[in-house]
Design a protein around this motif. Structure first.
Motif, PDB file in Angstrom:
ATOM      1  N   ASP A  98     -42.101  25.137  34.591  1.00  0.00           N
ATOM      2  CA  ASP A  98     -41.856  23.970  35.445  1.00  0.00           C
ATOM      3  C   ASP A  98     -43.005  23.751  36.426  1.00  0.00           C
ATOM      4  OD1 ASP A  98     -39.351  23.398  34.326  1.00  0.00           O
ATOM      5  OD2 ASP A  98     -38.331  24.800  35.658  1.00  0.00           O
ATOM      6  N   ARG A  99     -43.618  24.849  36.842  1.00  0.00           N
ATOM      7  CA  ARG A  99     -44.682  24.780  37.850  1.00  0.00           C
ATOM      8  C   ARG A  99     -46.057  24.579  37.226  1.00  0.00           C
ATOM      9  NH1 ARG A  99     -48.010  24.034  40.963  1.00  0.00           N
ATOM     10  NH2 ARG A  99     -48.407  24.932  43.030  1.00  0.00           N
ATOM     11  N   LEU A 100     -46.328  25.270  36.085  1.00  0.00           N
ATOM     12  CA  LEU A 100     -47.684  25.318  35.539  1.00  0.00           C
ATOM     13  C   LEU A 100     -47.831  24.678  34.163  1.00  0.00           C
ATOM     14  CD1 LEU A 100     -48.468  29.030  36.492  1.00  0.00           C
ATOM     15  CD2 LEU A 100     -49.061  26.963  37.786  1.00  0.00           C
ATOM     16  N   ASN A 101     -46.728  24.284  33.537  1.00  0.00           N
ATOM     17  CA  ASN A 101     -46.783  23.675  32.204  1.00  0.00           C
ATOM     18  C   ASN A 101     -47.410  24.637  31.195  1.00  0.00           C
ATOM     19  OD1 ASN A 101     -46.530  21.856  30.153  1.00  0.00           O
ATOM     20  ND2 ASN A 101     -48.158  20.486  30.840  1.00  0.00           N
ATOM     21  N   LEU A 102     -46.695  25.694  30.874  1.00  0.00           N
ATOM     22  CA  LEU A 102     -47.191  26.713  29.958  1.00  0.00           C
ATOM     23  C   LEU A 102     -47.309  26.174  28.534  1.00  0.00           C
ATOM     24  CD1 LEU A 102     -45.004  29.747  31.109  1.00  0.00           C
ATOM     25  CD2 LEU A 102     -47.331  29.178  31.841  1.00  0.00           C
ATOM     26  N   ARG A 103     -48.133  26.848  27.737  1.00  0.00           N
ATOM     27  CA  ARG A 103     -48.267  26.483  26.326  1.00  0.00           C
ATOM     28  C   ARG A 103     -46.983  26.858  25.582  1.00  0.00           C
ATOM     29  NH1 ARG A 103     -53.442  29.395  24.153  1.00  0.00           N
ATOM     30  NH2 ARG A 103     -52.713  28.366  22.236  1.00  0.00           N
TER      31      ARG A 103
ATOM     32  N   ALA B  56     -30.282  11.320  39.797  1.00  0.00           N
ATOM     33  CA  ALA B  56     -30.044  12.723  40.142  1.00  0.00           C
ATOM     34  C   ALA B  56     -30.839  13.108  41.381  1.00  0.00           C
ATOM     35  CB  ALA B  56     -30.444  13.624  38.979  1.00  0.00           C
ATOM     36  N   LEU B  57     -30.288  14.013  42.154  1.00  0.00           N
ATOM     37  CA  LEU B  57     -30.989  14.523  43.328  1.00  0.00           C
ATOM     38  C   LEU B  57     -31.792  15.776  43.012  1.00  0.00           C
ATOM     39  CD1 LEU B  57     -28.157  14.174  46.020  1.00  0.00           C
ATOM     40  CD2 LEU B  57     -29.992  12.558  45.479  1.00  0.00           C
ATOM     41  N   VAL B  58     -31.396  16.489  41.943  1.00  0.00           N
ATOM     42  CA  VAL B  58     -32.029  17.753  41.570  1.00  0.00           C
ATOM     43  C   VAL B  58     -32.046  17.861  40.054  1.00  0.00           C
ATOM     44  CG1 VAL B  58     -31.827  20.279  41.657  1.00  0.00           C
ATOM     45  CG2 VAL B  58     -31.310  18.933  43.687  1.00  0.00           C
ATOM     46  N   PHE B  59     -33.098  18.444  39.500  1.00  0.00           N
ATOM     47  CA  PHE B  59     -33.168  18.766  38.083  1.00  0.00           C
ATOM     48  C   PHE B  59     -33.007  20.268  37.897  1.00  0.00           C
ATOM     49  CE2 PHE B  59     -36.138  14.921  37.234  1.00  0.00           C
ATOM     50  CZ  PHE B  59     -35.039  14.068  37.259  1.00  0.00           C
ATOM     51  N   MET B  60     -32.515  20.675  36.711  1.00  0.00           N
ATOM     52  CA  MET B  60     -32.397  22.111  36.427  1.00  0.00           C
ATOM     53  C   MET B  60     -33.708  22.696  35.917  1.00  0.00           C
ATOM     54  SD  MET B  60     -30.318  22.536  32.830  1.00  0.00           S
ATOM     55  CE  MET B  60     -28.819  21.780  33.418  1.00  0.00           C
ATOM     56  N   GLY B  61     -34.556  21.855  35.318  1.00  0.00           N
ATOM     57  CA  GLY B  61     -35.827  22.339  34.810  1.00  0.00           C
ATOM     58  C   GLY B  61     -35.662  23.249  33.609  1.00  0.00           C
TER      59      GLY B  61
ATOM     60  N   ILE C 286     -38.566  14.508  42.274  1.00  0.00           N
ATOM     61  CA  ILE C 286     -37.272  15.199  42.238  1.00  0.00           C
ATOM     62  C   ILE C 286     -37.490  16.716  42.247  1.00  0.00           C
ATOM     63  CG2 ILE C 286     -35.089  15.445  41.021  1.00  0.00           C
ATOM     64  CD1 ILE C 286     -35.655  12.606  41.933  1.00  0.00           C
ATOM     65  N   PRO C 287     -36.814  17.441  43.142  1.00  0.00           N
ATOM     66  CA  PRO C 287     -36.915  18.911  43.140  1.00  0.00           C
ATOM     67  C   PRO C 287     -36.399  19.504  41.825  1.00  0.00           C
ATOM     68  CG  PRO C 287     -35.926  18.121  45.177  1.00  0.00           C
ATOM     69  CD  PRO C 287     -35.977  16.947  44.250  1.00  0.00           C
ATOM     70  N   VAL C 288     -37.122  20.492  41.302  1.00  0.00           N
ATOM     71  CA  VAL C 288     -36.720  21.167  40.060  1.00  0.00           C
ATOM     72  C   VAL C 288     -36.307  22.593  40.430  1.00  0.00           C
ATOM     73  CG1 VAL C 288     -37.375  21.738  37.706  1.00  0.00           C
ATOM     74  CG2 VAL C 288     -38.415  19.774  38.833  1.00  0.00           C
ATOM     75  N   CYS C 289     -35.138  22.704  41.023  1.00  0.00           N
ATOM     76  CA  CYS C 289     -34.684  24.004  41.516  1.00  0.00           C
ATOM     77  C   CYS C 289     -33.285  24.362  41.044  1.00  0.00           C
ATOM     78  CB  CYS C 289     -34.725  24.026  43.040  1.00  0.00           C
ATOM     79  SG  CYS C 289     -33.712  22.731  43.816  1.00  0.00           S
ATOM     80  N   GLY C 290     -32.687  23.495  40.234  1.00  0.00           N
ATOM     81  CA  GLY C 290     -31.315  23.733  39.804  1.00  0.00           C
ATOM     82  C   GLY C 290     -31.155  25.000  38.986  1.00  0.00           C
TER      83      GLY C 290
ATOM     84  N   ALA D 149     -38.137  23.496  47.680  1.00  0.00           N
ATOM     85  CA  ALA D 149     -38.800  23.263  46.396  1.00  0.00           C
ATOM     86  C   ALA D 149     -40.146  22.551  46.533  1.00  0.00           C
ATOM     87  CB  ALA D 149     -37.875  22.484  45.460  1.00  0.00           C
ATOM     88  N   PRO D 150     -40.266  21.494  47.367  1.00  0.00           N
ATOM     89  CA  PRO D 150     -41.578  20.843  47.484  1.00  0.00           C
ATOM     90  C   PRO D 150     -42.678  21.778  47.972  1.00  0.00           C
ATOM     91  CG  PRO D 150     -39.840  19.431  48.360  1.00  0.00           C
ATOM     92  CD  PRO D 150     -39.213  20.765  48.097  1.00  0.00           C
ATOM     93  N   ARG D 151     -42.349  22.711  48.867  1.00  0.00           N
ATOM     94  CA  ARG D 151     -43.358  23.643  49.356  1.00  0.00           C
ATOM     95  C   ARG D 151     -43.797  24.627  48.272  1.00  0.00           C
ATOM     96  NH1 ARG D 151     -40.620  26.007  54.648  1.00  0.00           N
ATOM     97  NH2 ARG D 151     -38.729  25.300  53.592  1.00  0.00           N
ATOM     98  N   LEU D 152     -42.921  24.876  47.296  1.00  0.00           N
ATOM     99  CA  LEU D 152     -43.256  25.784  46.201  1.00  0.00           C
ATOM    100  C   LEU D 152     -43.870  25.049  45.016  1.00  0.00           C
ATOM    101  CD1 LEU D 152     -39.977  27.938  46.196  1.00  0.00           C
ATOM    102  CD2 LEU D 152     -42.180  28.501  47.258  1.00  0.00           C
ATOM    103  N   GLY D 153     -43.993  23.741  45.115  1.00  0.00           N
ATOM    104  CA  GLY D 153     -44.524  22.956  44.014  1.00  0.00           C
ATOM    105  C   GLY D 153     -43.531  22.749  42.895  1.00  0.00           C
ATOM    106  N   MET D 154     -42.238  23.022  43.152  1.00  0.00           N
ATOM    107  CA  MET D 154     -41.198  22.890  42.138  1.00  0.00           C
ATOM    108  C   MET D 154     -40.604  21.485  42.205  1.00  0.00           C
ATOM    109  SD  MET D 154     -41.138  25.870  40.667  1.00  0.00           S
ATOM    110  CE  MET D 154     -39.587  25.876  39.809  1.00  0.00           C
ATOM    111  N   VAL D 155     -41.407  20.507  41.800  1.00  0.00           N
ATOM    112  CA  VAL D 155     -40.973  19.112  41.808  1.00  0.00           C
ATOM    113  C   VAL D 155     -41.396  18.447  40.518  1.00  0.00           C
ATOM    114  CG1 VAL D 155     -40.983  18.870  44.327  1.00  0.00           C
ATOM    115  CG2 VAL D 155     -43.077  18.437  43.035  1.00  0.00           C
TER     116      VAL D 155
END
Length: 362
Positions: free
Chosen positions: A89-94, A215-220, A45-49, A26-32
Motif C-alpha cells: 500500500d505504501r511502496l507499490n511492490l512488484r 468511503a472514509l477509509v480503505f482496507m488496502g 483516503i486513508p488506507v489503514c483499515g 495514516a497521512p503522516r505514515l504515507g498510508m493514503v
C-alpha cells in the motif's frame, strides 16, 4: 451466549476505535490512496483499515479463554500478509514479491498449524486414503497452499468498490460461523464471529449509503489479503480434523464469486497475451458499473448474491444435501458469471473500442 455477545461487541467497538485513531495518523505514515484512472474516488483516503482490523482481531483473540484463542501459526501467517500488504500500500511492490510472501505465509499457516483439506466429499479423495499415501498427502498439502494463496489474491482483486471486499468477507464469515456452530465447533464459532464483528466495525467507515457518498477509509492490500487468507484458513479447518466436517466443495459456495472472478480475469488476460497480473477494468464490479448501476448498487448486488450462495452451503450442510449434487452445482455460478462477462465484453466492443488503462491491479 452472553459471553459470545460481549466479545463480539468488544471486537466491533475495538475495530471502530482503532480505525478512528489510525485514520488520523495514516497521512503522516504515507498510508493514503490518491485518485487515479481506475480509483475514481474523491480526495485522499486513508488506507489503514487492514491494520486496524488485524490489530482489533489479535487483541480480541488474546483476551479470550486459552482454548478459544486463535493458533499462533494462524496469527503469524496473517501478520506476514498484513505487513507485506501495508508495504505494498505504501511502496507499490512488484507482484512477484507479493506472491512469494503470500506463499510463505500460506506454507507457514498450513505446515505449522497442521491443517490440510481433509474432506473432499464422496466424489473425490477419502481422508483416510490421503493419510495412508505419502504422495497423495504431499499433493493435498500443495493444493491447500495453492487454495490459501488463491483466495488471498481473490479477495485482494475483488476490493474495487467501497464495501465490496468487506461485505463479501462478512457474508463468508457469517455462513462459516453458522456451519461451525452446527458442527459444534466452539473455537471456530468464536473466532469466526469475532472476525466478523471486526469487519463490521470497519464497514461502518467503508460502506457507501444515503447519508455518506463515499468511503472514509480503505482496507488496502493489508486488509483484503488478510481477510482472504483468514477465510481460506477457516474453510480448510472446517473440512478437516477428527470432529464432524463439511466437504470442501460445499464450503467453496461461500467464496465462489471472488474465486470465479479471479480465475476468469487471469484466463482472459493470458488468452489476450498479457500477464495475469496486468491491470484492466474487466473485473465483475467494473462490468456491472458499465451496465449503469451505481457503486452502492453494484456492491449490493455482489454482496447479496454472495449471501444467497452462502445460504445454499449452509442449508446443504444442515439438511445433508448430497455433496456430489452441491459440487456439481458449483458450475451454476461459474456458467452465470461466464455468460455475464461474455455479454458485457461483447456489448462494450460494440459500443466503443476498448482502450488500455493505466492502473495497478487491486
Amino acid at each position: 451466549m452472553p459471553t459470545l455477545a460481549a466479545h463480539l461487541l468488544n471486537g466491533f467497538l475495538l475495530a471502530v476505535v482503532l480505525v478512528v485513531w489510525m485514520q488520523r495518523i495514516a497521512p503522516r505514515l504515507g498510508m493514503v490512496d490518491h485518485p487515479t484512472a481506475r480509483k475514481a474516488h474523491e480526495g485522499v483516503i486513508p488506507v489503514c483499515g487492514g491494520l486496524a482490523m488485524f490489530a482489533a482481531y489479535v487483541i480480541g483473540t488474546c483476551v479470550l479463554a486459552p482454548p478459544l484463542r486463535a493458533p499462533w501459526s494462524f496469527i503469524g501467517a496473517l501478520a506476514i500478509l498484513v505487513a507485506v500488504g501495508a508495504l505494498d500500500d505504501r511502496l507499490n511492490l512488484r507482484p512477484i514479491l507479493r506472491l512469494i510472501a503470500q506463499s510463505m505465509a500460506a506454507v507457514a499457516m498450513v505446515a505449522l498449524g497442521g491443517h490440510m483439506i481433509g474432506n473432499f466429499g464422496s466424489a473425490f479423495l477419502d481422508a483416510q486414503t490421503v493419510e495412508a499415501d505419502a504422495i497423495l498427502s504431499a499433493l493435498v498439502f500443495c493444493v491447500t497452499v495453492l487454495f490459501v494463496v488463491g483466495l488471498t489474491n481473490a479477495f485482494n482483486m475483488i476490493d474495487g468498490l467501497d464495501g465490496l471486499a468487506g461485505g463479501t468477507a462478512a457474508s463468508a464469515l457469517f455462513w462459516l460461523a453458522l456451519m461451525a456452530s452446527f458442527l459444534g465447533r466452539g473455537e471456530q464459532v468464536m473466532q469466526l464471529f469475532l472476525l466478523l464483528a471486526v469487519v463490521l466495525g470497519f464497514l461502518v467507515f467503508n460502506m457507501r449509503h444515503r447519508w455518506r457518498p463515499r468511503a472514509l477509509v480503505f482496507m488496502g492490500d493489508a486488509g483484503s489479503t488478510m481477510l482472504g487468507a483468514a477465510i481460506a484458513y477457516f474453510i480448510v479447518d472446517l473440512s478437516s480434523g477428527a470432529q464432524p466436517t463439511v466437504p470442501f466443495p460445499i464450503l467453496l459456495w461461500v467464496c465462489v464469486i471472488p474465486m470465479v472472478d479471479t480465475l476468469s480475469l487471469m484466463i482472459r488476460r493470458l488468452h489476450s497475451g498479457r500477464s495475469p497480473f496486468s491491470p484492466d477494468r474487466r473485473h465483475l464490479h467494473h462490468l456491472i458499473l458499465e451496465r449503469g448501476l451505481s457503486h452502492a448498487s453494484a456492491t449490493g448486488v455482489i454482496v447479496g448474491v454472495s449471501i444467497l450462495l452462502g445460504a445454499i452451503a449452509y442449508v446443504g450442510t444442515v439438511f445433508a444435501v448430497s455433496d456430489q449434487l452441491l459440487t456439481v452445482g458449483l458450475l451454476l455460478p461459474v456458467v452465470v458469471h461466464s455468460l455475464f462477462v461474455w455479454m458485457s465484453v461483447r456489448r462494450a466492443r460494440l459500443l466503443r473500442p476498448m482502450a488500455p488503462t493505466q492502473e495497478r491491479l487491486g
